[in-house]
Write a protein that holds these residues in place. Structure first.
Motif, short mmCIF file in Angstrom:
data_model
loop_
_atom_site.label_atom_id
_atom_site.label_comp_id
_atom_site.label_asym_id
_atom_site.label_seq_id
_atom_site.Cartn_x
_atom_site.Cartn_y
_atom_site.Cartn_z
N SER A 106 -30.32 -16.85 -6.12
CA SER A 106 -29.41 -16.09 -4.94
C SER A 106 -28.96 -17.12 -3.73
O SER A 106 -29.34 -18.16 -3.59
CB SER A 106 -30.25 -14.82 -4.04
OG SER A 106 -30.98 -14.09 -5.08
N PHE A 117 -29.07 -11.33 1.55
CA PHE A 117 -28.65 -11.88 0.42
C PHE A 117 -27.42 -11.51 0.07
O PHE A 117 -26.65 -10.36 -0.30
CB PHE A 117 -29.87 -11.66 -0.92
CG PHE A 117 -30.97 -11.89 -0.64
CD1 PHE A 117 -31.37 -13.04 -1.51
CD2 PHE A 117 -32.03 -11.44 0.03
CE1 PHE A 117 -32.67 -13.82 -1.08
CE2 PHE A 117 -33.45 -11.79 0.20
CZ PHE A 117 -33.60 -13.25 -0.48
N SER A 120 -26.19 -12.99 -5.96
CA SER A 120 -27.38 -13.00 -6.65
C SER A 120 -27.20 -12.78 -8.10
O SER A 120 -26.43 -12.13 -8.58
CB SER A 120 -28.32 -11.89 -6.07
OG SER A 120 -29.66 -12.27 -6.73
N SER A 131 -31.73 -8.25 -9.02
CA SER A 131 -30.72 -8.86 -8.24
C SER A 131 -31.16 -8.60 -6.74
O SER A 131 -31.63 -7.60 -6.61
CB SER A 131 -29.49 -8.20 -8.54
OG SER A 131 -28.63 -8.54 -7.59
#
Length: 257
Positions: A106, A117, A120, A131
């Motif tokens: 990520s 994030f 990812s 993810s």
């Protein structure tokens, strides 16, 4: 054409100062804005309303704190030297890293005192970390967050944590300021950070910061895997060179080299 008056310039400066404050803190209240910018509460309300309207802040419920808005998030992704954006610089590098390690990788950014994030890719293993895209977690408990916090100046770090309060997500999370300072010193010395069950007891992760030419952290590259596969110092150290190399390559691409 009439030039903007002093009042308009002053108001614009106040809004920019507020945007910087929101970016550093991640979350502010009307009272904090009034105190930090040395303005009346009514003025703080007006400035925050402007930031919400323009997408630089959001308020999830009436009376609640104001947090980072989508416009600030997007600025982080599209700002880069020579028009190379973070998103563009990271896409191919992340794909190669995922294929090389077989684990979930990520790209994360700092959002106040949190880690967001923003890219990812799931690993190839049958048992893998899902993810992380869009996930928002306390920066001091994530590998990427710690890698970025370690790259901040002492003043910038204090500005994000004026009260030194740390939220413990799991029993493994760093919950005391002195402990965080010691850990960040270790991260600076070796160039990478770890998360051993600090946000989820079943997940281990390693992260390295992506730095601008000024030395400021703009993002972090992270790899995450089940604790059973990555939860030892030996396994983490084995992955560190690849993660550091990926962060360095994104760094070079953003700088146009």
């Amino acid at each position: 054409m009439r030039k903007p008056g002093r009042a308009a310039i002053s108001s614009a400066s106040a809004v920019l100062a507020l945007v910087r404050l929101i970016a550093r803190r991640g979350s502010v209240t009307v009272t904090e804005v009034s105190r930090e910018l040395d303005v009346a509460v009514s003025t703080a309300h007006r400035l925050l309303a402007t930031c919400v309207r323009e997408g630089f802040a959001r308020q999830d419920h009436v009376g609640g704190p104001y947090t980072v808005g989508p416009a600030l998030h997007e600025l982080t992704l599209v700002t880069g030297s020579n028009a190379v954006t973070l998103r563009d610089a990271g896409a191919e590098v992340l794909a190669d890293l995922r294929d090389d390690l077989g684990e979930t990788v990520s790209l994360a950014i700092l959002e106040g005192r949190n880690t967001r994030f923003v890219q990812s890719l799931e690993g190839r293993q049958s048992v893998r970390v899902s993810s992380r895209l869009g996930l928002l977690l306390p920066a001091h408990s994530t590998s990427g967050g710690k890698a970025m916090l370690a790259a901040l100046t002492p003043a910038a770090l204090r500005d994000r944590y004026p009260s030194h309060h740390l939220e413990a997500t799991t029993p493994r999370s760093v919950a005391e300021w002195e402990g965080l300072e010691r850990e960040l010193a270790r991260v600076r010395g070796r160039g990478w950070a770890t998360n051993l069950g600090e946000t989820d007891p079943s997940i281990a992760a390693l992260g390295a910061a992506v730095l601008l030419g000024t030395g400021e952290p703009v993002a972090a590259v992270c790899v995450a895997a089940p604790m059973s596969r990555l939860g030892t110092a030996t396994r983490l150290r084995a992955l560190a060179p690849a993660v550091i190399a990926a962060a360095s390559l994104i760094q070079q691409r953003m700088r146009g080299s």
